[in-house]
Design a protein around this motif. Structure first.
Motif, PDB file in Angstrom:
ATOM      1  N   GLN A 101      53.465  -7.321  51.868  1.00 18.47           N
ATOM      2  CA  GLN A 101      54.545  -6.425  51.469  1.00 18.47           C
ATOM      3  C   GLN A 101      54.171  -5.598  50.247  1.00 18.47           C
ATOM      4  N   ASP A 102      53.251  -6.102  49.444  1.00 22.64           N
ATOM      5  CA  ASP A 102      52.811  -5.399  48.234  1.00 22.64           C
ATOM      6  C   ASP A 102      51.290  -5.244  48.286  1.00 22.64           C
ATOM      7  N   VAL A 130      52.863  -4.933  42.081  1.00 25.90           N
ATOM      8  CA  VAL A 130      53.785  -5.672  41.220  1.00 25.90           C
ATOM      9  C   VAL A 130      52.959  -6.597  40.321  1.00 25.90           C
ATOM     10  N   THR A 131      53.212  -6.522  39.030  1.00 23.38           N
ATOM     11  CA  THR A 131      52.418  -7.257  38.044  1.00 23.38           C
ATOM     12  C   THR A 131      52.385  -8.757  38.330  1.00 23.38           C
ATOM     13  N   ARG A 138      49.353 -13.503  39.976  1.00 25.76           N
ATOM     14  CA  ARG A 138      49.276 -14.652  40.873  1.00 25.76           C
ATOM     15  C   ARG A 138      47.943 -14.655  41.612  1.00 25.76           C
ATOM     16  N   LEU A 139      47.543 -13.483  42.122  1.00 21.63           N
ATOM     17  CA  LEU A 139      46.259 -13.369  42.815  1.00 21.63           C
ATOM     18  C   LEU A 139      45.102 -13.700  41.882  1.00 21.63           C
ATOM     19  N   VAL A 164      46.603  -5.800  45.703  1.00 16.72           N
ATOM     20  CA  VAL A 164      45.199  -6.128  45.986  1.00 16.72           C
ATOM     21  C   VAL A 164      44.289  -5.035  45.418  1.00 16.72           C
ATOM     22  N   GLY A 165      44.652  -3.785  45.611  1.00 19.93           N
ATOM     23  CA  GLY A 165      43.896  -2.691  45.010  1.00 19.93           C
ATOM     24  C   GLY A 165      43.928  -2.759  43.494  1.00 19.93           C
ATOM     25  N   SER A 166      45.084  -3.126  42.947  1.00 24.64           N
ATOM     26  CA  SER A 166      45.221  -3.259  41.494  1.00 24.64           C
ATOM     27  C   SER A 166      44.350  -4.389  40.960  1.00 24.64           C
TER      28      SER A 166
END
Length: 116
Positions: A86-87, A60-61, A66-67, A91-93
């Motif tokens: 949950q998403d 999720v964008t 946020r990360l 992290v991979g993105s």
């Protein structure tokens, strides 16, 4: 392929942004062997992200952004927060985003002809 060896992006002034800055300079400044963002994301993915398509599917964008902001603020984010668990694809993105924004690719332009 055109030689893009002179391609450079500049960091935002007054910011210790790890995204979009030269990898060698960042590692020298931080005295690390691996950027913290990649280290933390790799550890998280090894522990929680062994699922089909971890790097193929996008997160999720808003979670990715946020990360990114948390890593840029020099505070290592808590990747075990429920929102990231949950998403896990975010992290991979984020890892893919880090590599995409490097001003010079890991597989350098100078070595491109040897790779092909």
């Amino acid at each position: 392929m055109k030689n893009k060896g002179n391609k450079q992006k500049t960091k935002k002034k007054g910011s210790d942004n790890v995204f979009g800055c030269d990898l060698t300079e960042h590692l020298q400044d931080s005295a690390q062997d691996v950027p913290q963002v990649l280290q933390e994301c790799a550890e998280f993915i090894e522990r929680y992200g062994i699922v089909d398509g971890i790097y193929r599917l996008s997160g999720v964008t808003s979670n990715i952004q946020r990360l990114r902001q948390e890593f840029c603020s020099e505070v290592c984010p808590d990747l075990t927060k429920e929102v990231y668990l949950q998403d896990i694809h975010c992290v991979g993105s984020l890892c893919k985003l880090y590599f995409r924004e490097l001003p010079n690719p890991l597989l350098t332009y100078e070595l491109y002809s040897k790779f092909t």
